[in-house]
Write an enzyme that holds these catalytic residues in place. Structure first.
Site, PDB file in Angstrom:
ATOM      1  CB  CYS A 276      11.344 -29.782  -1.389  1.00  0.00           C
ATOM      2  SG  CYS A 276      12.892 -29.032  -1.829  1.00  0.00           S
TER       3      CYS A 276
ATOM      4  NE  ARG B 135       5.447 -27.489  -0.768  1.00  0.00           N
ATOM      5  CZ  ARG B 135       5.346 -27.198   0.543  1.00  0.00           C
ATOM      6  NH1 ARG B 135       4.151 -27.017   1.069  1.00  0.00           N
ATOM      7  NH2 ARG B 135       6.399 -27.096   1.301  1.00  0.00           N
TER       8      ARG B 135
ATOM      9  CD1 TRP C  16      13.357 -23.982  -4.042  1.00  0.00           C
ATOM     10  CD2 TRP C  16      12.125 -23.834  -5.878  1.00  0.00           C
ATOM     11  NE1 TRP C  16      13.416 -22.693  -4.469  1.00  0.00           N
ATOM     12  CE2 TRP C  16      12.674 -22.553  -5.590  1.00  0.00           C
ATOM     13  CE3 TRP C  16      11.326 -23.948  -6.998  1.00  0.00           C
ATOM     14  CZ2 TRP C  16      12.432 -21.439  -6.373  1.00  0.00           C
ATOM     15  CZ3 TRP C  16      11.088 -22.827  -7.782  1.00  0.00           C
ATOM     16  CH2 TRP C  16      11.625 -21.589  -7.477  1.00  0.00           C
TER      17      TRP C  16
ATOM     18  CG  ASN D 196      10.646 -30.747   1.870  1.00  0.00           C
ATOM     19  OD1 ASN D 196      11.093 -31.300   0.863  1.00  0.00           O
ATOM     20  ND2 ASN D 196       9.350 -30.564   2.057  1.00  0.00           N
ATOM     21  N   GLY D 197      14.504 -28.804   3.249  1.00  0.00           N
ATOM     22  CA  GLY D 197      15.333 -28.003   4.153  1.00  0.00           C
ATOM     23  C   GLY D 197      16.782 -28.009   3.704  1.00  0.00           C
TER      24      GLY D 197
ATOM     25  CD  GLU E 137       8.262  -3.224  -7.058  1.00  0.00           C
ATOM     26  OE1 GLU E 137       8.660  -2.962  -8.215  1.00  0.00           O
ATOM     27  OE2 GLU E 137       7.657  -4.275  -6.776  1.00  0.00           O
TER      28      GLU E 137
ATOM     29  CE  LYS F 124       4.839  -5.153  -7.339  1.00  0.00           C
ATOM     30  NZ  LYS F 124       5.705  -5.862  -8.012  1.00  0.00           N
TER      31      LYS F 124
ATOM     32  CD  GLU G 255       2.788  -6.394 -11.171  1.00  0.00           C
ATOM     33  OE1 GLU G 255       2.990  -7.177 -12.104  1.00  0.00           O
ATOM     34  OE2 GLU G 255       3.624  -6.186 -10.269  1.00  0.00           O
TER      35      GLU G 255
ATOM     36  CG  HIS H  10      11.264  19.911 -13.842  1.00  0.00           C
ATOM     37  ND1 HIS H  10      11.891  21.067 -14.241  1.00  0.00           N
ATOM     38  CD2 HIS H  10      11.794  19.581 -12.644  1.00  0.00           C
ATOM     39  CE1 HIS H  10      12.808  21.403 -13.338  1.00  0.00           C
ATOM     40  NE2 HIS H  10      12.775  20.519 -12.358  1.00  0.00           N
TER      41      HIS H  10
ATOM     42  CE  LYS I  41       6.399 -14.560 -10.006  1.00  0.00           C
ATOM     43  NZ  LYS I  41       6.328 -13.258  -9.271  1.00  0.00           N
TER      44      LYS I  41
HETATM   45  C1  AGP Z   1       6.615  -7.540 -11.154  1.00  0.00           C
HETATM   46  O1  AGP Z   1       5.606  -7.595 -10.185  1.00  0.00           O
HETATM   47  C2  AGP Z   1       6.170  -8.153 -12.464  1.00  0.00           C
HETATM   48  N1  AGP Z   1       5.655  -9.451 -12.313  1.00  0.00           N
HETATM   49  C3  AGP Z   1       7.265  -8.060 -13.539  1.00  0.00           C
HETATM   50  O2  AGP Z   1       7.576  -6.702 -13.709  1.00  0.00           O
HETATM   51  C4  AGP Z   1       8.569  -8.824 -13.234  1.00  0.00           C
HETATM   52  O3  AGP Z   1       9.249  -8.201 -12.187  1.00  0.00           O
HETATM   53  C5  AGP Z   1       9.438  -8.784 -14.494  1.00  0.00           C
HETATM   54  O4  AGP Z   1       8.751  -9.470 -15.535  1.00  0.00           O
HETATM   55  C6  AGP Z   1      10.810  -9.449 -14.281  1.00  0.00           C
HETATM   56  O5  AGP Z   1      10.640 -10.786 -13.950  1.00  0.00           O
HETATM   57  P1  AGP Z   1      11.914 -11.622 -13.444  1.00  0.00           P
HETATM   58  O6  AGP Z   1      12.353 -11.026 -12.148  1.00  0.00           O
HETATM   59  O7  AGP Z   1      11.430 -13.033 -13.293  1.00  0.00           O
HETATM   60  O8  AGP Z   1      12.987 -11.499 -14.501  1.00  0.00           O
END
Ligand code: AGP
Length: 607
Positions: free
Chosen positions: A2, A27, A75, A99-100, A483, A487, A490, A506, A602
């Site tokens: 917030c 934010r 938020w 906020n909080g 994971e 990272k 991407e 394999h 995002k």
């Molecule tokens: C992860 O770093 C990516 N931005 C992407 O794989 C993301 O995790 C995926 O699109 C799922 O997003 P969500 O958690 O908002 O559903």
């Protein structure tokens, strides 16, 4: 998180409030509001769900030249995003933005039986509490705020105004930032100095436990115990971008570094180390319902999918007679998978808006399966459509690459699994190691980030010209490898892929040549020796191995990232921090856009 803004001076308060709230938009928020006071105390309260533009539309019909006011971007934490839950909250003559989290708001609400509550928020309870103490006398508003805050438990950054005292604002902080901007015949307040840039360079940062009464040309600070505090005026950093990133160069680094705090928020009120128990209210499943669960389907995309994989490994370690299937939402939604009636589906999503995950949720619900959300964005579509859920509360995750959400998603799912195990009567001695480690994980994360940053930075610089990478792990280190590879690929566009150690022979072993570097996750434990033989296979073929481990490593490898910790079960969570840092520093070394990588969004709200 917030945002708070406030103004008292000679200029138009509405103008500053709107411009200040726009500075805080980064934010993340889901509703906004302002209140201004005319010289005679007449209040104009305007609130709107959604973006600030909605608030501006309403304000255009209620234009005022008032010179005092406060504003807020919310938020949601208690109560879904809506106009009635938006701040400022009104109680009698006073208006509050906050906020909080007021943790004892339910108890306080019970003491305020005469108050006609309009919202579901903890903030409105605090406003009502302040109003209950608001009586005539010297500085009535300041005194009422002080008395109320002495009863409130939790975190707050607040700004309060009243119709009877239209030339002052009272602010206070405990755990949530509050800064006072000192101008010429005008004073500003905000939760974030970015709102003050361009208006003043003089700032007073409140400390926890302090409360202040500000007018256009005075600032009076006291502690809650009425001890006067001398105001320390500091120069404001005027680089807006730097302020919004908390002083970090990129949101990604800020979000990596704030994981001790964000995981602490995920655990707040849920993990009880002394009792050796976990309590989750959100899923809304009774002990009997938890006991009956025989099958978990964990659904997600990308990082959320990896979090589900890793959590699944853990849950099957301590929960008897349960089968766990972690699936990629975009695949599962089109499969004709049968889900047994004694199943529960965990729907994992940071944004709560991912199209494939949402579609999967709807398909699963058609089969009458109970769905539990593991979501960050409060009030998001997935959060509203699941039957119950556990918010991870990591605050807005701005950078496209998900980091703090992953850590908290894994732990939130493990905590859900622990509640199943508790209900099934699993011995507390079996669960205690998990609970004890989770309780100290935030602190361990902080230590590892401090220890690993420089070594990883050096490694990133050494490998920044490589275009291919292989990430390797076994057991819980395998989803960790997946994971880590995601990272790196991407944001640095390196062709990074993860394999289970046991899969190397394999096929993937054929890949190893000097185009590649390898990252091997070698946690201490029974499987360490087995993984070593895999490492030797890679080294024998000229591999350039980076080992990430929490034990002594005498391997003849190029580089070792040592994770110093007593944590063993959740060591992969700590090892993943090295992957996050490696991806970040490889990308900055390449000069690419860290927070907005090419081709990606995002939240993937389209299929
Ligand atoms: C992860 O770093 C990516 N931005 C992407 O794989 C993301 O995790 C995926 O699109 C799922 O997003 P969500 O958690 O908002 O559903």
């Amino acid at each position: 998180m917030c945002g708070i803004v406030g103004y008292v001076g000679e200029k138009n308060a509405q103008d500053f409030l709107i411009s200040g709230l726009k500075r805080l938009e980064y934010r993340g928020y889901d509703s906004a509001g302002i209140v201004t006071l005319a010289e005679d105390g007449e209040a104009t309260l305007i609130r709107a769900k959604g973006k600030i533009s909605n608030l501006e539309e309403k304000m255009a019909k209620a234009k005022r030249s008032d010179k005092t006011g406060i504003g807020h971007t919310r938020w949601a934490t208690h109560g879904e995003p809506s106009e009635r839950n938006a701040h400022p909250h009104k109680a009698g003559k006073i208006y509050l933005v906050h906020n909080g989290i007021i943790e004892n708001y339910k108890e306080l609400k019970n003491e305020l039986k005469d108050f006609d509550f309009q919202s579901e928020t903890d903030t409105e309870v605090l406003a009502a509490l302040i109003a209950s103490f608001y009586k005539d006398g010297e500085h009535p508003l300041l005194n009422a705020v002080v008395q109320a805050l002495k009863l409130a438990k939790g975190t707050y950054g607040i700004a309060v105004v009243s119709e009877n005292n239209p030339d002052e604002i009272v602010v206070a902080r405990a755990g949530s930032p509050l800064v006072i901007g000192v101008g010429h015949d005008e004073t500003f307040v905000a939760s974030d100095a970015s709102a003050l840039v361009g208006h003043t360079k003089q700032a007073i940062y409140l400390n926890d436990g302090e409360v202040a009464r500000v007018t256009k040309n005075s600032v009076e600070i006291k502690t809650l115990n009425a001890e006067p505090v001398s105001a320390k005026v500091e120069e404001i950093e005027t680089n807006l971008a730097a302020i919004q990133k908390g002083g970090y160069e990129h949101f990604l680094l800020k979000e990596i570094m704030e994981q001790p705090e964000s995981l602490t928020e995920t655990l707040r009120g849920r993990i009880h180390k002394e009792e050796g128990t976990v309590r989750l209210g959100g899923p809304g499943l009774s002990e009997a319902e938890l006991r009956k669960i025989k099958h978990l389907v964990i659904v997600g995309c990308g990082t959320a999918y990896h979090a589900g994989l890793l959590a699944g490994y853990y849950i099957e370690q301590f929960t008897p007679e349960i089968t766990i299937e972690t699936v990629i939402a975009s695949e599962y939604r089109y499969r004709h998978a049968y889900i047994p009636k004694d199943a529960v589906a965990l729907i994992v999503s940071q944004s709560g808006e991912t199209a494939d995950t949402l579609a999967c949720l709807r398909e699963i619900k058609k089969q009458g399966i109970k769905t539990i959300g593991i979501v960050n964005a409060i009030g998001s579509t997935i959060a509203r459509e699941v039957d119950g859920g556990t918010y991870v509360h990591v605050g807005p995750e701005i950078s496209v690459a998900s980091t703090k959400a992953f850590t908290s998603q894994v732990i939130a799912m493990v905590m859900f699994g622990l509640t199943i195990a508790q209900a099934k009567g699993v011995r507390s001695s079996m669960l205690k190691p998990y609970i004890d480690e989770i309780a100290v994980l935030p602190e361990e994360i902080g230590k590892v980030l401090e220890e690993a940053t420089e070594p990883v930075k050096r490694i990133a610089d050494k490998y920044k010209t490589y275009e291919h990478a292989i990430y390797l792990g076994r057991d819980t280190a395998y989803p960790t490898a997946m994971e880590g590879a995601l990272k790196l690929k991407e944001i640095s566009y390196v062709d990074a892929n993860a394999y289970a150690f046991g899969e190397l022979k394999h096929g993937p072993l054929a890949l190893i040549d000097d185009r590649f570097f390898e990252v091997a996750f070698l946690p201490k434990g029974d499987l360490y020796e087995k993984a070593i033989s895999n490492v030797q296979e890679v080294l024998a073929r000229g591999g350039k191995m980076i080992v990430v481990t929490n034990r002594d490593c005498d391997l003849a490898v190029e580089d070792v990232v040592k994770i110093t910790t007593d944590i063993e079960i959740f060591a992969p969570i700590l090892m993943n921090l090295a992957s996050q840092l490696l991806a970040y520093y490889m990308t900055t070394a390449k000069g690419y856009n860290v927070d907005q990588p090419r081709n990606l969004a995002k939240s993937v709200t389209v299929e």
